[in-house]
Design a protein around this motif. Structure first.
Motif, short mmCIF file in Angstrom:
data_model
loop_
_atom_site.label_atom_id
_atom_site.label_comp_id
_atom_site.label_asym_id
_atom_site.label_seq_id
_atom_site.Cartn_x
_atom_site.Cartn_y
_atom_site.Cartn_z
N LEU A 50 18.63 29.52 2.74
CA LEU A 50 18.73 28.37 1.86
C LEU A 50 19.26 27.19 2.67
CD1 LEU A 50 20.42 30.14 -1.18
CD2 LEU A 50 17.98 29.77 -0.79
N LEU A 51 18.59 26.05 2.58
CA LEU A 51 19.01 24.87 3.33
C LEU A 51 19.96 24.02 2.50
CD1 LEU A 51 15.79 23.50 5.08
CD2 LEU A 51 17.68 24.77 6.11
N ASP A 52 21.00 23.53 3.17
CA ASP A 52 21.89 22.52 2.62
C ASP A 52 21.80 21.34 3.58
OD1 ASP A 52 23.86 20.92 1.63
OD2 ASP A 52 25.48 22.38 1.78
N LEU A 53 20.94 20.35 3.25
CA LEU A 53 20.63 19.28 4.18
C LEU A 53 21.51 18.06 3.95
CD1 LEU A 53 16.72 19.42 4.10
CD2 LEU A 53 18.23 20.26 5.90
N SER A 54 22.05 17.53 5.05
CA SER A 54 22.75 16.25 5.03
C SER A 54 21.87 15.25 5.78
CB SER A 54 24.11 16.36 5.72
OG SER A 54 24.96 17.24 5.01
N VAL A 55 21.58 14.12 5.15
CA VAL A 55 20.65 13.15 5.72
C VAL A 55 21.43 11.92 6.19
CG1 VAL A 55 18.60 11.74 5.32
CG2 VAL A 55 18.83 13.97 4.20
N ASP A 56 21.18 11.54 7.45
CA ASP A 56 21.82 10.35 8.01
C ASP A 56 20.89 9.78 9.08
OD1 ASP A 56 23.65 8.35 8.62
OD2 ASP A 56 25.37 9.71 8.66
N ASP A 57 21.22 8.62 9.58
CA ASP A 57 20.45 8.03 10.66
C ASP A 57 20.47 8.94 11.88
OD1 ASP A 57 20.58 6.05 13.26
OD2 ASP A 57 19.26 5.25 11.70
N GLN A 58 19.38 8.97 12.65
CA GLN A 58 19.28 9.90 13.78
C GLN A 58 20.35 9.65 14.84
OE1 GLN A 58 16.59 8.02 12.79
NE2 GLN A 58 15.91 6.69 14.46
N ASP A 59 20.93 8.43 14.84
CA ASP A 59 22.01 8.14 15.79
C ASP A 59 23.37 8.59 15.27
OD1 ASP A 59 20.16 6.96 17.49
OD2 ASP A 59 20.46 4.96 16.66
N HIS A 60 23.42 9.10 14.03
CA HIS A 60 24.70 9.42 13.41
C HIS A 60 24.81 10.86 12.91
CE1 HIS A 60 26.17 5.20 13.34
NE2 HIS A 60 24.88 4.92 13.28
N THR A 61 23.71 11.62 12.92
CA THR A 61 23.78 13.01 12.47
C THR A 61 24.72 13.84 13.33
OG1 THR A 61 21.76 13.40 13.77
CG2 THR A 61 21.50 13.08 11.38
N TYR A 62 24.83 13.46 14.60
CA TYR A 62 25.69 14.17 15.54
C TYR A 62 27.14 14.21 15.06
CZ TYR A 62 27.75 15.19 20.19
OH TYR A 62 28.45 15.73 21.25
N THR A 63 27.58 13.13 14.42
CA THR A 63 28.97 13.07 13.97
C THR A 63 29.24 14.08 12.86
OG1 THR A 63 28.47 11.30 12.38
CG2 THR A 63 29.13 10.63 14.58
N LEU A 64 28.21 14.45 12.09
CA LEU A 64 28.39 15.45 11.04
C LEU A 64 28.62 16.83 11.64
CD1 LEU A 64 25.63 14.26 8.55
CD2 LEU A 64 28.09 13.88 8.39
N LEU A 65 27.92 17.13 12.74
CA LEU A 65 28.16 18.38 13.44
C LEU A 65 29.55 18.36 14.07
CD1 LEU A 65 26.96 21.10 14.55
CD2 LEU A 65 26.27 19.79 16.57
N GLU A 66 29.90 17.24 14.67
CA GLU A 66 31.19 17.08 15.32
C GLU A 66 32.33 17.24 14.32
OE1 GLU A 66 32.79 14.04 18.72
OE2 GLU A 66 31.88 13.16 16.94
N ALA A 67 32.12 16.78 13.09
CA ALA A 67 33.15 16.85 12.06
C ALA A 67 33.22 18.22 11.39
CB ALA A 67 32.90 15.77 11.01
N GLY A 68 32.33 19.13 11.78
CA GLY A 68 32.35 20.46 11.19
C GLY A 68 31.60 20.54 9.87
N LEU A 69 30.82 19.50 9.53
CA LEU A 69 30.13 19.46 8.25
C LEU A 69 28.70 20.00 8.33
CD1 LEU A 69 31.36 15.97 7.03
CD2 LEU A 69 32.26 18.23 6.43
N ALA A 70 28.29 20.46 9.51
CA ALA A 70 26.96 21.04 9.68
C ALA A 70 27.00 22.09 10.78
CB ALA A 70 25.94 19.95 10.02
N LEU A 71 26.08 23.05 10.69
CA LEU A 71 25.96 24.08 11.72
C LEU A 71 24.95 23.70 12.79
CD1 LEU A 71 26.03 27.28 9.49
CD2 LEU A 71 27.86 26.44 10.96
N GLY A 72 24.13 22.71 12.49
CA GLY A 72 23.15 22.23 13.45
C GLY A 72 22.74 20.83 13.06
#
Length: 295
Positions: free
Chosen positions: A120-142
């Motif tokens: 099951l996907l739980d998708l967080s959508v952001d600008d391609q230059d900012h998705t990295y920060t969601l991984l860095e913040a622990g809010l995504a696994l990839g």
């Protein structure tokens, strides 16, 4: 030291919900009880984990803790699913992705794998230059990002490039760019921008015309399909990915107003080196599909 699961649960709930009150509702506790658990873990670790602001957010130490807990949850869920049988125990995976990828190739590429693997996907959508920060913040696994360098503990794999073209409706071109995209014309013509993080149009204007984006009239349309529709309807010009607008271009609803000035955005897949077996298989499937589609 061994982390207290109830304290860890409270920290995650506060960071993800943004407040002690909402965390309390999720955990069926009082805000005071949630606060006590968070403070107890902060005392045990000897560092603040949550910034008490509105909304609450993680400190750098809190981000590292959230990263760790997310991965542990994923590994535990995968193990439980393995014992229970994959067909009866789906696993949720949180991925951060840019809107154009989501609107074009991601779901068609992954759907067969997700169905087969019961993910099951739980998708967080952001600008391609900012998705990295969601991984860095622990809010995504990839995440799918333009960032090339992997952060510590992660892998980064090149997926390919999305090619963007400068598009408009035929009527808009005739009205604003009858003599071509001159510097004077681009300063007067409305441009459609996805959101205030979107730099595609701004970089295009600066690179080719020496014009700052704030010198142009702008629409902000922060939804991928609506963004493309705004351009088709003649509200302004904008950068569109070839994968998304190909059919409308073929039908003549869109025209390329700068055919020799394409923009290539290279995308990378970031994920943790230590991950669950199912997440590893998802990574392999995503990388393989993306490289076939994006080249």
């Amino acid at each position: 030291m061994k982390l207290d699961p109830r304290q860890s649960e409270a920290v995650v709930a506060v960071i993800e919900s943004g407040s002690f009150e909402q965390a309390a509702t999720q955990l069926y506790l009082t805000p005071s009880a949630v606060s006590q658990r968070v403070r107890a873990l902060e005392t045990a670790l000897g560092t603040p984990l949550v910034v008490r602001s509105r909304p609450c957010r993680a400190t750098p130490a809190g981000q590292r803790l959230l990263q760790y807990l997310r991965r542990v949850q994923s590994l535990e869920a995968d193990l439980q699913a393995e014992f229970a049988g994959a067909q009866t125990a789906p696993v949720t995976v949180t991925i951060a992705v840019n809107a154009d990828t989501l609107a074009s190739w991601l779901l068609p590429a992954l759907a067969p794998f997700l169905i087969r693997e019961q993910i099951l996907l739980d998708l967080s959508v952001d600008d391609q230059d900012h998705t990295y920060t969601l991984l860095e913040a622990g809010l995504a696994l990839g995440c799918i990002s333009t960032e090339e360098k992997a952060m510590r503990g992660c892998h980064a794999e090149a997926l390919g490039k999305m090619r963007y073209r400068c598009m408009a409706s035929p009527a808009f071109r005739e009205n604003w760019f009858a003599k071509g995209m001159t510097r004077t014309a681009v300063k007067q013509a409305p441009v459609v921008v996805f959101n205030r993080k979107d730099r595609l149009q701004a970089d295009f204007l600066l690179k080719h015309y020496g014009v700052a984006d704030d010198a142009c009239p702008r629409h902000y349309v922060p939804a991928s399909e609506a963004y493309m529709q705004a351009i088709v309807l003649g509200l302004g010009w904008g950068m569109l990915p070839e994968l998304q607008m190909h059919e409308l271009y073929r039908q003549g609803a869109l025209v390329d107003i700068a055919p020799h000035r394409t923009t290539d955005v290279v995308l990378y897949w970031h994920t943790w080196k230590v991950q669950s077996p199912r997440m590893e298989r998802l990574s392999r499937s995503l990388i393989q599909a993306a490289r076939q589609i994006l080249g």
